[in-house]
Design a protein around this motif. Structure first.
Motif, mmCIF file in Angstrom:
data_model
loop_
_atom_site.group_PDB
_atom_site.id
_atom_site.type_symbol
_atom_site.label_atom_id
_atom_site.label_comp_id
_atom_site.label_asym_id
_atom_site.label_seq_id
_atom_site.Cartn_x
_atom_site.Cartn_y
_atom_site.Cartn_z
ATOM 1 N N SER A 55 0.799 -1.219 0.000
ATOM 2 C CA SER A 55 0.000 0.000 0.000
ATOM 3 C C SER A 55 0.835 1.274 0.000
ATOM 4 O O SER A 55 0.423 2.286 -0.574
ATOM 5 C CB SER A 55 -0.961 0.008 1.191
ATOM 6 O OG SER A 55 -0.239 -0.049 2.403
ATOM 7 N N MET A 56 2.007 1.259 0.638
ATOM 8 C CA MET A 56 2.812 2.473 0.707
ATOM 9 C C MET A 56 4.298 2.156 0.740
ATOM 10 O O MET A 56 4.717 1.180 1.365
ATOM 11 C CB MET A 56 2.448 3.308 1.942
ATOM 12 C CG MET A 56 3.258 4.594 2.073
ATOM 13 S SD MET A 56 2.775 5.624 3.487
ATOM 14 C CE MET A 56 1.172 6.183 2.936
ATOM 15 N N ILE A 57 5.084 2.977 0.053
ATOM 16 C CA ILE A 57 6.539 2.863 0.078
ATOM 17 C C ILE A 57 7.138 4.237 0.359
ATOM 18 O O ILE A 57 6.875 5.193 -0.379
ATOM 19 C CB ILE A 57 7.093 2.312 -1.250
ATOM 20 C CG1 ILE A 57 6.636 0.861 -1.462
ATOM 21 C CG2 ILE A 57 8.618 2.381 -1.264
ATOM 22 C CD1 ILE A 57 7.078 0.268 -2.786
ATOM 23 N N ASN A 58 7.906 4.331 1.436
ATOM 24 C CA ASN A 58 8.686 5.517 1.755
ATOM 25 C C ASN A 58 10.094 5.247 1.226
ATOM 26 O O ASN A 58 10.806 4.392 1.753
ATOM 27 C CB ASN A 58 8.694 5.738 3.276
ATOM 28 C CG ASN A 58 9.477 6.962 3.686
ATOM 29 O OD1 ASN A 58 10.481 7.317 3.071
ATOM 30 N ND2 ASN A 58 9.033 7.610 4.751
ATOM 31 N N LEU A 59 10.486 5.938 0.170
ATOM 32 C CA LEU A 59 11.757 5.634 -0.480
ATOM 33 C C LEU A 59 12.946 5.808 0.451
ATOM 34 O O LEU A 59 13.926 5.062 0.367
ATOM 35 C CB LEU A 59 11.936 6.522 -1.718
ATOM 36 C CG LEU A 59 11.008 6.233 -2.895
ATOM 37 C CD1 LEU A 59 11.264 7.219 -4.026
ATOM 38 C CD2 LEU A 59 11.165 4.807 -3.403
ATOM 39 N N GLU A 60 12.857 6.762 1.346
ATOM 40 C CA GLU A 60 13.979 7.033 2.246
ATOM 41 C C GLU A 60 14.268 5.851 3.161
ATOM 42 O O GLU A 60 15.426 5.548 3.464
ATOM 43 C CB GLU A 60 13.681 8.288 3.074
ATOM 44 C CG GLU A 60 14.837 8.780 3.920
ATOM 45 C CD GLU A 60 16.008 9.275 3.077
ATOM 46 O OE1 GLU A 60 17.151 8.978 3.462
ATOM 47 O OE2 GLU A 60 15.781 9.922 2.061
ATOM 48 N N THR A 61 13.224 5.168 3.578
ATOM 49 C CA THR A 61 13.405 4.071 4.533
ATOM 50 C C THR A 61 13.207 2.679 3.938
ATOM 51 O O THR A 61 13.710 1.693 4.486
ATOM 52 C CB THR A 61 12.430 4.232 5.717
ATOM 53 O OG1 THR A 61 11.087 4.261 5.211
ATOM 54 C CG2 THR A 61 12.715 5.513 6.483
ATOM 55 N N ASP A 62 12.479 2.573 2.823
ATOM 56 C CA ASP A 62 12.100 1.263 2.293
ATOM 57 C C ASP A 62 12.815 0.852 1.014
ATOM 58 O O ASP A 62 12.866 -0.338 0.688
ATOM 59 C CB ASP A 62 10.586 1.219 2.002
ATOM 60 C CG ASP A 62 9.750 1.524 3.228
ATOM 61 O OD1 ASP A 62 10.223 1.268 4.345
ATOM 62 O OD2 ASP A 62 8.622 2.038 3.055
ATOM 63 N N PHE A 63 13.344 1.817 0.264
ATOM 64 C CA PHE A 63 13.831 1.506 -1.086
ATOM 65 C C PHE A 63 14.963 0.481 -1.095
ATOM 66 O O PHE A 63 14.922 -0.491 -1.856
ATOM 67 C CB PHE A 63 14.288 2.787 -1.791
ATOM 68 C CG PHE A 63 14.866 2.537 -3.151
ATOM 69 C CD1 PHE A 63 14.029 2.240 -4.216
ATOM 70 C CD2 PHE A 63 16.236 2.569 -3.360
ATOM 71 C CE1 PHE A 63 14.558 1.981 -5.479
ATOM 72 C CE2 PHE A 63 16.766 2.317 -4.615
ATOM 73 C CZ PHE A 63 15.919 2.029 -5.672
ATOM 74 N N GLU A 64 15.964 0.683 -0.280
ATOM 75 C CA GLU A 64 17.122 -0.214 -0.296
ATOM 76 C C GLU A 64 16.729 -1.648 0.028
ATOM 77 O O GLU A 64 17.148 -2.602 -0.631
ATOM 78 C CB GLU A 64 18.179 0.281 0.699
ATOM 79 C CG GLU A 64 19.484 -0.493 0.636
ATOM 80 C CD GLU A 64 20.562 0.097 1.523
ATOM 81 O OE1 GLU A 64 21.535 -0.624 1.817
ATOM 82 O OE2 GLU A 64 20.425 1.267 1.924
ATOM 83 N N LYS A 65 15.860 -1.797 1.023
ATOM 84 C CA LYS A 65 15.424 -3.137 1.427
ATOM 85 C C LYS A 65 14.645 -3.820 0.306
ATOM 86 O O LYS A 65 14.862 -5.007 0.007
ATOM 87 C CB LYS A 65 14.548 -3.031 2.679
ATOM 88 C CG LYS A 65 13.943 -4.343 3.133
ATOM 89 C CD LYS A 65 12.986 -4.134 4.305
ATOM 90 C CE LYS A 65 11.753 -3.357 3.910
ATOM 91 N NZ LYS A 65 10.777 -3.211 5.013
#
Length: 231
Positions: free
Chosen positions: A159-169
């Motif tokens: 539903s949601m992706i915060n690129l700062e915290t989620d992108f690398e993972k």
């Protein structure tokens, strides 16, 4: 359908009158060209064309005119657009050169601008990046046949992706299939290049367009640049 009936039907479709009232008030208070930029991929229109045109009628009746981008190979759909979307007026524009002035002029005259993009000439994501900066839209919506991004193993919608915290993972794992991973990379490219800190990208299907625009929960995947909390 009078104004009251339009509003009531609108709340029925979105399923959340409280959220919808807040979003509607916010959208109607900003510069018209900043409302939304919608990129409708060709495969998303093939099965959901009527739903898309129905939602555009609703937006038009709410005095909200999005800018729409379709690929040149989808141009035949325009003939059906003009027949099915009446009395809504569309203005077709060839997507090349400096066109932000044409888009603003189209919207101010009460016509939804439909940009015809030739995918053989340049990258759609380069073009979306350029256009979001020219119009300073707060929301870019990408309509896809498969709607939002989905986890490979569970097929669960993200539903949601915060690129700062989620992108690398997410990008460095088997969380997404290659197609969805490519979409995420391109979304990051657009947000990284954006001069508007409020820009967000939503991935959804045409049948869920209004829910994505007017509810907090949405219906696909909401991608924002985000901020990392520093302690």
């Amino acid at each position: 359908m009078n104004e009251k009936e339009i509003i009531l039907k609108f709340f029925e479709i979105t399923g959340n009158s409280r959220d919808s009232k807040i979003f509607l008030k916010n959208f109607q208070s900003q510069s018209p060209e900043k409302f939304a930029l919608i990129y409708a991929q060709a495969d998303s229109l093939s099965d959901s064309f009527l739903s898309f045109s129905y939602d555009l009628k609703f937006l038009f009746n709410l005095n909200l005119l999005p800018s729409i981008i379709i690929e040149k190979k989808s141009e035949d759909y325009l003939k059906n657009f003009f027949n099915s979307i009446a009395p809504v007026s569309l203005n077709t524009i060839q997507a090349n050169g400096e066109i932000s002035g044409e888009i603003k002029k189209s919207i101010s005259s009460g016509k939804i601008p439909v940009l015809i993009f030739d995918e053989k000439e340049f990258s759609i994501y380069d073009y979306l990046s350029k256009l979001t900066n020219e119009l300073l839209v707060n929301k870019l919506i990408i309509l896809r046949e498969k709607s939002g991004l989905r986890e490979v193993w569970t097929d669960r919608n993200i539903s949601m992706i915060n690129l700062e915290t989620d992108f690398e993972k997410i990008s460095n794992s088997n969380f997404l299939d290659d197609s969805d991973k490519s979409v995420l990379m391109n979304a990051k490219f657009i947000l990284d290049k954006s001069i508007n800190s409020n820009l967000a990208i939503a991935l959804t299907s045409p049948i869920s367009l209004l829910k994505e625009l007017f509810t907090i929960k949405g219906s696909g995947t909401f991608i924002k640049k985000g901020n990392r909390i520093r302690l």
